[in-house]
Motif scaffolding. Structure first.
Motif, short mmCIF file in Angstrom:
data_model
loop_
_atom_site.label_atom_id
_atom_site.label_comp_id
_atom_site.label_asym_id
_atom_site.label_seq_id
_atom_site.Cartn_x
_atom_site.Cartn_y
_atom_site.Cartn_z
N ILE A 166 1.06 -1.21 0.23
CA ILE A 166 -0.20 -0.44 -0.32
C ILE A 166 0.51 1.40 0.25
CG2 ILE A 166 -1.65 1.14 1.55
CD1 ILE A 166 -2.72 -1.09 2.79
N THR A 167 0.65 2.01 -1.08
CA THR A 167 1.97 3.24 -0.93
C THR A 167 0.57 4.98 -1.50
OG1 THR A 167 1.95 3.02 -3.39
CG2 THR A 167 3.58 2.69 -2.59
N LEU A 168 0.69 5.84 -0.47
CA LEU A 168 0.30 6.75 -0.88
C LEU A 168 1.27 7.87 -1.60
CD1 LEU A 168 -1.49 5.95 1.94
CD2 LEU A 168 -3.36 7.88 1.03
N ASN A 169 0.86 8.91 -2.20
CA ASN A 169 2.05 9.51 -3.00
C ASN A 169 0.74 10.91 -2.98
OD1 ASN A 169 4.07 11.04 -3.23
ND2 ASN A 169 3.05 11.04 -5.59
N VAL A 170 0.84 12.13 -2.03
CA VAL A 170 0.30 13.19 -2.25
C VAL A 170 1.58 14.09 -3.66
CG1 VAL A 170 -0.21 15.86 -1.05
CG2 VAL A 170 -0.65 13.53 -0.36
N GLY A 171 0.74 14.12 -4.72
CA GLY A 171 1.65 14.34 -6.16
C GLY A 171 2.36 15.66 -5.87
N LEU A 172 0.53 16.34 -5.95
CA LEU A 172 0.55 17.35 -6.24
C LEU A 172 0.13 18.68 -5.44
CD1 LEU A 172 -0.80 17.40 -9.81
CD2 LEU A 172 1.38 18.37 -9.43
N VAL A 173 0.62 19.78 -5.07
CA VAL A 173 -0.35 20.03 -4.40
C VAL A 173 0.08 21.87 -4.32
CG1 VAL A 173 0.64 19.42 -2.10
CG2 VAL A 173 2.17 21.42 -2.77
N SER A 174 -0.96 22.67 -4.67
CA SER A 174 -0.91 24.43 -4.86
C SER A 174 -1.71 25.03 -3.29
CB SER A 174 -1.90 24.19 -5.40
OG SER A 174 -3.43 23.62 -6.01
N GLY A 175 -2.29 26.19 -3.72
CA GLY A 175 -2.62 27.01 -2.56
C GLY A 175 -2.36 28.80 -2.03
N GLY A 176 -3.31 28.97 -1.41
CA GLY A 176 -2.74 30.29 -0.76
C GLY A 176 -2.69 31.29 -2.07
N GLN A 177 -3.03 32.82 -1.77
CA GLN A 177 -3.22 33.97 -2.69
C GLN A 177 -1.71 34.85 -2.49
OE1 GLN A 177 -6.75 35.13 -1.17
NE2 GLN A 177 -5.53 37.72 -0.82
N SER A 178 -1.45 35.14 -1.23
CA SER A 178 -0.09 35.99 -1.39
C SER A 178 1.21 35.70 0.10
CB SER A 178 -0.76 36.96 -1.38
OG SER A 178 -0.81 37.50 -0.56
N VAL A 179 2.05 35.95 -0.22
CA VAL A 179 2.96 35.66 0.18
C VAL A 179 2.51 36.09 2.28
CG1 VAL A 179 4.64 37.20 -0.09
CG2 VAL A 179 5.39 35.87 1.33
N ASN A 180 1.33 37.68 1.78
CA ASN A 180 1.62 37.80 3.41
C ASN A 180 0.06 37.84 3.91
OD1 ASN A 180 0.67 40.07 1.07
ND2 ASN A 180 1.53 42.05 1.92
N THR A 181 -0.70 36.48 3.16
CA THR A 181 -2.01 36.37 3.86
C THR A 181 -1.84 35.07 3.85
OG1 THR A 181 -2.67 37.66 1.39
CG2 THR A 181 -4.63 36.01 2.03
N VAL A 182 -2.84 34.93 4.86
CA VAL A 182 -3.01 33.65 5.44
C VAL A 182 -4.18 32.75 4.61
CG1 VAL A 182 -4.03 32.57 7.66
CG2 VAL A 182 -3.15 34.34 7.90
N ALA A 183 -3.35 31.64 4.50
CA ALA A 183 -3.95 30.95 3.21
C ALA A 183 -5.28 30.78 3.14
CB ALA A 183 -2.73 29.52 2.80
N PRO A 184 -5.84 31.02 2.23
CA PRO A 184 -7.97 30.46 2.26
C PRO A 184 -8.29 28.97 1.68
CG PRO A 184 -7.55 32.35 0.57
CD PRO A 184 -5.88 32.08 1.08
N TRP A 185 -6.93 28.74 0.79
CA TRP A 185 -7.60 27.63 0.24
C TRP A 185 -6.40 27.47 0.13
CZ3 TRP A 185 -5.36 25.91 -4.80
CH2 TRP A 185 -4.75 27.04 -5.60
#
Ligand SMILES: [Zn+2]
Length: 395
Positions: free
Chosen positions: A242-261
């Motif tokens: 059994i293997t799990l790989n999160v192979g792609l991530v994305s998120g955030g709005q700008s470096v000075n914003t707490v990430a909304p998504w």
């Protein structure tokens, strides 16, 4: 004068077809067709249709909305000794889509150097399609098939067959056996077991806030993503396959914003059919849990492959194929592959299935993908011989 047997007529004719096979293969490889390029994959299908029309083989088109249409080419069989199986189709399947971006055949067209053919999809699996086409043509010309033959050409395997799956499963439910000429392993082996896979995406919702002036009002979706990725990867159990790989991530709005998504994409692979629901249950728990209070997340399954497991009938088919291959000058062993394929769907609905019986090649999904040209004819002969032995093998 005694009539030549269908087996000798078919194998002798196939022996003369290497140049013709390369001609069709060149046309197919040089026709663009990634999984999301419906017009391209249908253009590859048009090559199949033209070939079949020249052979007098009827083709049924099963239209698909977003991906390549499915094509079903039929050659009627003679009388079967194993009458219970007489009406069931002997299925040869294959996918026309490739993993490559648009324009790849122009950048890297089909070539042959010292017996090695290259080009996008040359082994995975346009050579397998060509092999199916010539084996169908041989049975059409010389007869002798122990039952109806069905060539199934699909268009979206590389992304988990979202539109092809229902056609594949319906075909496999009526199938006597299924041959899937994905590329033969570099060793010449075929694949008798494959992992199952689930491709999914999770979306996390947080709350935006200025990370300087208003930090405490924010809820970080990226913080949540990091915790979820760690928890998901911890579900990996190499001993159980059994293997799990999160192979792609994305998120955030700008470096000075707490990430909304934030979003992550998960590839789960497993061996035992029962493990699928257990691990998916644990993935759902991780997605439902909020490690960062106030976040919310959803999980969507984007694509799925079922594992190929060897049933007693599939083992019999494999044994019979090994003998047929030996007579074609090939030594074949059965291998397990972590890669997924449509053969998992056919095996899961109960059709005895053998995979990777295609011409031999390697380095699929990379620019170094190659095909051993000399394997085209003997692998086609091996499949034809295996089909001719189905009755004797009690399949
Ligand atoms: Zn493939």
């Amino acid at each position: 004068m005694t009539a030549e047997s269908p087996e000798s007529a078919i194998t002798a004719w196939l022996a003369t077809q290497q140049e013709a096979m390369l001609g069709v293969l060149e046309a197919m490889v040089n026709t663009d067709g990634g999984s999301y390029d419906k017009p391209g994959v249908d253009a590859v299908g048009a090559i199949v249709q033209r070939f079949m029309a020249e052979q007098g083989i009827p083709v049924e088109v099963v239209p698909r909305e977003k991906h390549g249409d499915c094509l079903k080419a039929r050659v009627e069989g003679g009388e079967a000794l194993n009458s219970g199986n007489m009406q069931r189709s002997i299925v040869m399947m294959g996918h026309r889509d490739t993993v490559f971006p648009k324009g790849e055949p122009t950048r890297r067209p089909f070539r042959v150097d010292n017996g090695i053919a290259t080009g996008p999809g040359v082994a995975d699996m346009k050579a397998g399609l060509v092999m199916n086409m010539f084996v169908l043509a041989a049975f059409k010309k010389f007869g002798g098939a122990p039952g109806p033959l069905l060539g199934l050409f699909t268009g979206d395997e590389e992304i988990g067959s979202p539109e092809g799956r229902e056609v594949i499963e319906a075909t496999a439910r009526e199938a006597r056996v299924v041959f899937n000429p994905e590329p033969g392993r570099p060793s010449g082996g075929v694949v008798t077991g494959r992992k199952g896979g689930v491709f999914s995406v999770f979306d996390i919702e947080g709350k935006a806030a200025h990370s300087g002036g208003n930090f405490e009002a924010g809820i970080s979706a990226i913080g949540e993503l990091a915790a979820k990725v760690t928890a998901l990867h911890a579900l990996t159990d190499l001993k159980r396959g059994i293997t799990l790989n999160v192979g792609l991530v994305s998120g955030g709005q700008s470096v000075n914003t707490v990430a909304p998504w934030a979003q992550g994409q998960i590839d789960l692979r497993y061996v035992e059919p029962a493990d699928r629901d257990e691990v998916m249950g644990r993935i759902h728990e991780i997605i439902a849990r909020s490690y960062v209070p106030g976040t919310r997340a959803t999980l969507t399954i984007r694509g799925e492959f079922l594992p190929l497991t060897q049933t007693p009938a599939a083992a019999k088919l494999f044994g019979m194929y090994v003998d047929a291959a030996k007579e074609s000058g090939l030594t074949v062993t059965g291998e397990f592959s972590g890669g997924c394929a449509d053969s998992g769907f056919t095996a899961a609905v109960g059709a005895p299935t053998i995979c990777a019986v295609g011409p031999v090649g390697g380095k699929a999904h990379s620019p170094e993908e190659y095909l051993e040209v000399a394997s085209l004819v003997p692998r086609a002969q091996a499949m034809a011989r295996a089909i001719l032995r189905l009755d004797r093998a009690g399949l």
